[in-house]
Design a protein around this motif. Structure first.
Motif, PDB file in Angstrom:
ATOM      1  N   ARG A   1       0.829  -1.200   0.000  1.00  0.00           N
ATOM      2  CA  ARG A   1       0.000   0.000   0.000  1.00  0.00           C
ATOM      3  C   ARG A   1       0.869   1.258   0.000  1.00  0.00           C
ATOM      4  N   GLU A   2       2.037   1.156   0.643  1.00  0.00           N
ATOM      5  CA  GLU A   2       2.893   2.338   0.763  1.00  0.00           C
ATOM      6  C   GLU A   2       3.894   2.468  -0.377  1.00  0.00           C
ATOM      7  N   GLU A   3       4.024   1.386  -1.135  1.00  0.00           N
ATOM      8  CA  GLU A   3       5.127   1.295  -2.089  1.00  0.00           C
ATOM      9  C   GLU A   3       4.908   2.094  -3.371  1.00  0.00           C
ATOM     10  N   SER A   4       3.669   2.229  -3.748  1.00  0.00           N
ATOM     11  CA  SER A   4       3.382   2.801  -5.059  1.00  0.00           C
ATOM     12  C   SER A   4       3.959   4.212  -5.192  1.00  0.00           C
ATOM     13  N   PHE A   5       3.909   4.961  -4.108  1.00  0.00           N
ATOM     14  CA  PHE A   5       4.464   6.311  -4.131  1.00  0.00           C
ATOM     15  C   PHE A   5       5.967   6.293  -4.432  1.00  0.00           C
ATOM     16  N   HIS A   6       6.650   5.234  -3.986  1.00  0.00           N
ATOM     17  CA  HIS A   6       8.098   5.160  -4.201  1.00  0.00           C
ATOM     18  C   HIS A   6       8.434   5.121  -5.688  1.00  0.00           C
ATOM     19  N   GLN A   7       7.684   4.311  -6.415  1.00  0.00           N
ATOM     20  CA  GLN A   7       7.968   4.203  -7.846  1.00  0.00           C
ATOM     21  C   GLN A   7       7.564   5.488  -8.567  1.00  0.00           C
ATOM     22  N   ARG A   8       6.417   6.014  -8.195  1.00  0.00           N
ATOM     23  CA  ARG A   8       5.919   7.202  -8.900  1.00  0.00           C
ATOM     24  C   ARG A   8       6.805   8.431  -8.665  1.00  0.00           C
ATOM     25  N   GLN A   9       7.305   8.580  -7.419  1.00  0.00           N
ATOM     26  CA  GLN A   9       8.146   9.746  -7.172  1.00  0.00           C
ATOM     27  C   GLN A   9       9.452   9.639  -7.969  1.00  0.00           C
ATOM     28  N   GLY A  10       9.951   8.419  -8.154  1.00  0.00           N
ATOM     29  CA  GLY A  10      11.183   8.236  -8.916  1.00  0.00           C
ATOM     30  C   GLY A  10      10.979   8.600 -10.376  1.00  0.00           C
ATOM     31  N   TYR A  11       9.886   8.077 -10.917  1.00  0.00           N
ATOM     32  CA  TYR A  11       9.590   8.361 -12.326  1.00  0.00           C
ATOM     33  C   TYR A  11       9.369   9.860 -12.530  1.00  0.00           C
ATOM     34  N   ASP A  12       8.673  10.467 -11.588  1.00  0.00           N
ATOM     35  CA  ASP A  12       8.399  11.906 -11.643  1.00  0.00           C
ATOM     36  C   ASP A  12       9.698  12.714 -11.623  1.00  0.00           C
TER      37      ASP A  12
ATOM     38  N   THR B   1      10.947  15.040 -14.802  1.00  0.00           N
ATOM     39  CA  THR B   1      11.296  16.456 -14.656  1.00  0.00           C
ATOM     40  C   THR B   1      12.644  16.750 -15.313  1.00  0.00           C
ATOM     41  N   MET B   2      13.611  15.881 -15.079  1.00  0.00           N
ATOM     42  CA  MET B   2      14.935  16.097 -15.682  1.00  0.00           C
ATOM     43  C   MET B   2      14.893  15.947 -17.197  1.00  0.00           C
ATOM     44  N   MET B   3      14.123  14.982 -17.686  1.00  0.00           N
ATOM     45  CA  MET B   3      14.074  14.746 -19.129  1.00  0.00           C
ATOM     46  C   MET B   3      13.339  15.872 -19.846  1.00  0.00           C
ATOM     47  N   GLN B   4      12.284  16.416 -19.206  1.00  0.00           N
ATOM     48  CA  GLN B   4      11.452  17.408 -19.900  1.00  0.00           C
ATOM     49  C   GLN B   4      11.892  18.841 -19.657  1.00  0.00           C
ATOM     50  N   GLN B   5      12.484  19.104 -18.477  1.00  0.00           N
ATOM     51  CA  GLN B   5      12.843  20.482 -18.156  1.00  0.00           C
ATOM     52  C   GLN B   5      14.335  20.665 -17.949  1.00  0.00           C
ATOM     53  N   GLY B   6      15.112  19.581 -18.067  1.00  0.00           N
ATOM     54  CA  GLY B   6      16.527  19.664 -17.745  1.00  0.00           C
ATOM     55  C   GLY B   6      17.397  20.058 -18.925  1.00  0.00           C
TER      56      GLY B   6
ATOM     57  N   ALA C   1      22.953  17.888 -20.349  1.00  0.00           N
ATOM     58  CA  ALA C   1      23.806  17.154 -19.403  1.00  0.00           C
ATOM     59  C   ALA C   1      22.951  16.370 -18.409  1.00  0.00           C
ATOM     60  N   GLN C   2      21.838  16.960 -17.984  1.00  0.00           N
ATOM     61  CA  GLN C   2      20.962  16.259 -17.038  1.00  0.00           C
ATOM     62  C   GLN C   2      20.278  15.065 -17.698  1.00  0.00           C
ATOM     63  N   ARG C   3      19.882  15.238 -18.966  1.00  0.00           N
ATOM     64  CA  ARG C   3      19.274  14.112 -19.691  1.00  0.00           C
ATOM     65  C   ARG C   3      20.281  12.972 -19.862  1.00  0.00           C
ATOM     66  N   ALA C   4      21.531  13.361 -20.129  1.00  0.00           N
ATOM     67  CA  ALA C   4      22.573  12.327 -20.273  1.00  0.00           C
ATOM     68  C   ALA C   4      22.795  11.610 -18.937  1.00  0.00           C
TER      69      ALA C   4
ATOM     70  N   VAL D   1       8.894  -1.023 -20.783  1.00  0.00           N
ATOM     71  CA  VAL D   1       9.234  -0.543 -22.118  1.00  0.00           C
ATOM     72  C   VAL D   1       8.452   0.727 -22.478  1.00  0.00           C
ATOM     73  N   GLU D   2       7.161   0.701 -22.207  1.00  0.00           N
ATOM     74  CA  GLU D   2       6.336   1.876 -22.525  1.00  0.00           C
ATOM     75  C   GLU D   2       6.709   3.076 -21.640  1.00  0.00           C
ATOM     76  N   GLN D   3       7.002   2.785 -20.389  1.00  0.00           N
ATOM     77  CA  GLN D   3       7.397   3.864 -19.472  1.00  0.00           C
ATOM     78  C   GLN D   3       8.692   4.522 -19.948  1.00  0.00           C
ATOM     79  N   ALA D   4       9.613   3.717 -20.482  1.00  0.00           N
ATOM     80  CA  ALA D   4      10.884   4.257 -20.993  1.00  0.00           C
ATOM     81  C   ALA D   4      10.635   5.134 -22.221  1.00  0.00           C
ATOM     82  N   ARG D   5       9.688   4.714 -23.044  1.00  0.00           N
ATOM     83  CA  ARG D   5       9.380   5.474 -24.257  1.00  0.00           C
ATOM     84  C   ARG D   5       8.829   6.848 -23.882  1.00  0.00           C
ATOM     85  N   VAL D   6       7.907   6.880 -22.939  1.00  0.00           N
ATOM     86  CA  VAL D   6       7.316   8.153 -22.507  1.00  0.00           C
ATOM     87  C   VAL D   6       8.391   9.062 -21.896  1.00  0.00           C
ATOM     88  N   LEU D   7       9.296   8.439 -21.185  1.00  0.00           N
ATOM     89  CA  LEU D   7      10.374   9.184 -20.550  1.00  0.00           C
ATOM     90  C   LEU D   7      11.364   9.727 -21.585  1.00  0.00           C
TER      91      LEU D   7
END
Lengths: 109, 337
Positions: free
Chosen positions: B179-190, B194-199, B202-205, B257-263
């Motif tokens: 129940r507590e774990e889902s936030f862990h994955q989502r905060q990481g992806y988030d 942020t780095m991929m879209q606004q960075g 060098a940050q993307r690399a 795979v899909e998550q990587a594509r979106v990222l």
């Protein structure tokens, strides 16, 4: 409990004497509901047990009240006597309202 | 948080299951126990259980607990270096969760008749294992996002089936953890998004580099292939394990795979591609020699991680003693009443 003595446990570990006692934690999730057992933890004294219970078991507003009880103070029924204790209720179906078949027009009483 | 298929570590545990001489009474109990498992019933702490069932669970739950606690170290490394106050608060909450998860699991393991101190001693002396993933270093901030996304993601995939484990105290702890774990994955992806879209470039690399380093260790978390996982069958029989290593790994890869594509990142496997016939992704060969090497103690950070745990335990000894002395002083003869 605090002094595990099952045969699989070598009790020779001298460090065991310094282990903090075990407490059972009960949390009331909101006013109007019962306190419900949610787990256990080790703490040196009651105040610390309450504090740790809050930190370990209510990080996401799971509770509005916490009880802690020393595990060695809990008296429990013997699992070996489970059937002797609880099975006699099985054949007393007349304790349930559904046992009584009434005419449909009065069946909502 | 984090488990890997813990049966991978039972290689040297020996088969103590069915060899010992047993009384007729024990045989009857064993039959009743098997029938309860077959009926999908839960086993509670005080119920009779076969020795081997108890030992298998004790090993798995304590190793799972150790993994949660050791798992606090790689991320704890970045709490003081988080780029913003928001990220720092999030990371603190996550690391605190991992500590809590370790405590739920230690408590579940203690119901099997071992003490907390005995489990910690097994960890500190190297007799008990923990998830090999934590023996890799966290080199950049992007590692924090990547651990949340991939490592916690793999852990969730592993842990959800354990919520239906036949041993009830373990299952209850897992329900709470999941129940507590889902936030862990989502905060990481988030954080990565942020780095991929606004960075910057060098940050993307940096994100791509982190993913390149964590991808293979993450998919190793599901444990060896099914045909090299000798203890799995017994754990499946007992309802300790519900889904096979390879099945979980495939499910994780297909979802990722899909998550990587979106990222907007690539996963570092040239053989990774959709297989229309299987309706699943094919993937490249996993270097299991690395896995066994790291589990065996020869990973990049094994010594550092264990050293940090032992130091924390030793340095805290006076606190544990003082707390007990304080408690003794302030509970006068109440027990005698």
């Amino acid at each position: 409990m605090t002094t595990p003595s099952s045969p699989s446990t070598p009790a020779a570990d001298p460090a065991m004497a310094t282990e903090w006692p075990l407490w059972e934690v009960f949390v009331r999730s909101k006013a109007g509901l019962d306190h419900k057992h949610c787990g256990s933890l080790h703490a040196a004294d009651p105040r610390m047990a309450i504090q740790l219970a809050r930190d370990v078991y209510t990080r996401r507003q799971e509770g509005t009240s916490v009880w802690v009880v020393r595990s060695d103070q809990i008296v429990a029924s013997d699992p070996g006597e489970k059937s002797m204790y609880f099975d006699p209720a099985q054949d007393k179906v007349y304790r349930h309202p559904t046992f009584y078949v009434l005419p449909e027009s009065v069946d909502h009483m | 948080m984090y488990t890997q298929a813990m049966d991978t570590m039972g290689k040297d545990a020996g088969d103590t299951g069915n060899k010992a001489l047993r009384s007729a009474e024990d045989m009857q109990r064993q039959e009743a126990f098997d029938a309860r498992i077959d009926a999908g019933e839960f086993i509670e702490a005080k119920d009779w259980m076969p020795d081997h069932y108890r030992k298998t669970l004790l090993r798995q739950i304590s190793q799972h607990a150790h993994s949660e606690i050791v798992g606090m170290l790689p991320e704890g490394n970045w709490i003081s270096r988080a780029p913003t106050l928001k990220r720092k608060a999030i990371l603190l909450a996550k690391v605190q969760d991992e500590g809590g998860h370790g405590l739920y699991l230690y408590a579940a393991a203690e119901t099997l008749g071992t003490s907390r101190d005995q489990m910690l001693d097994a960890l500190h002396t190297g007799r008990a294992k923990y998830s090999s993933i934590f023996n890799y270093p966290t080199l950049t901030w992007a590692d924090m996002g990547t651990i949340g996304w991939l490592v916690d993601g793999a852990a969730i995939m592993n842990q959800v089936p354990i919520c239906r484990c036949s041993y009830a105290p373990y299952a209850r702890a897992m329900v709470r953890i999941c129940r507590e774990e889902s936030f862990h994955q989502r905060q990481g992806y988030d954080a990565l998004l942020t780095m991929m879209q606004q960075g910057t470039d060098a940050q993307r690399a940096m994100v791509q580099d982190a993913i390149n380093r964590w991808w293979w260790p993450s998919i190793m978390m599901f444990g060896p292939p099914d045909d090299q996982s000798p203890n799995s069958a017994q754990s499946m029989r007992w309802g300790i394990k519900r889904v096979s290593n390879d099945t979980l790994r495939q499910k994780f890869i297909d979802a990722t795979v899909e998550q990587a594509r979106v990222l907007g990142v690539t996963l570092p496997d040239p053989d990774l591609q959709w297989n229309e016939e299987r309706q699943a992704h094919d993937y490249g060969a996993i270097d299991w020699s690395e896995f066994w090497r790291v589990i065996g103690g020869d990973g990049p950070c094994n010594e550092e991680r264990l050293g940090a745990r032992v130091k924390a335990w030793d340095d805290g000894a006076w606190v544990r003693e003082a707390a007990l002395a304080h408690a003794a002083k302030h509970t006068p003869a109440r027990a005698a009443a």
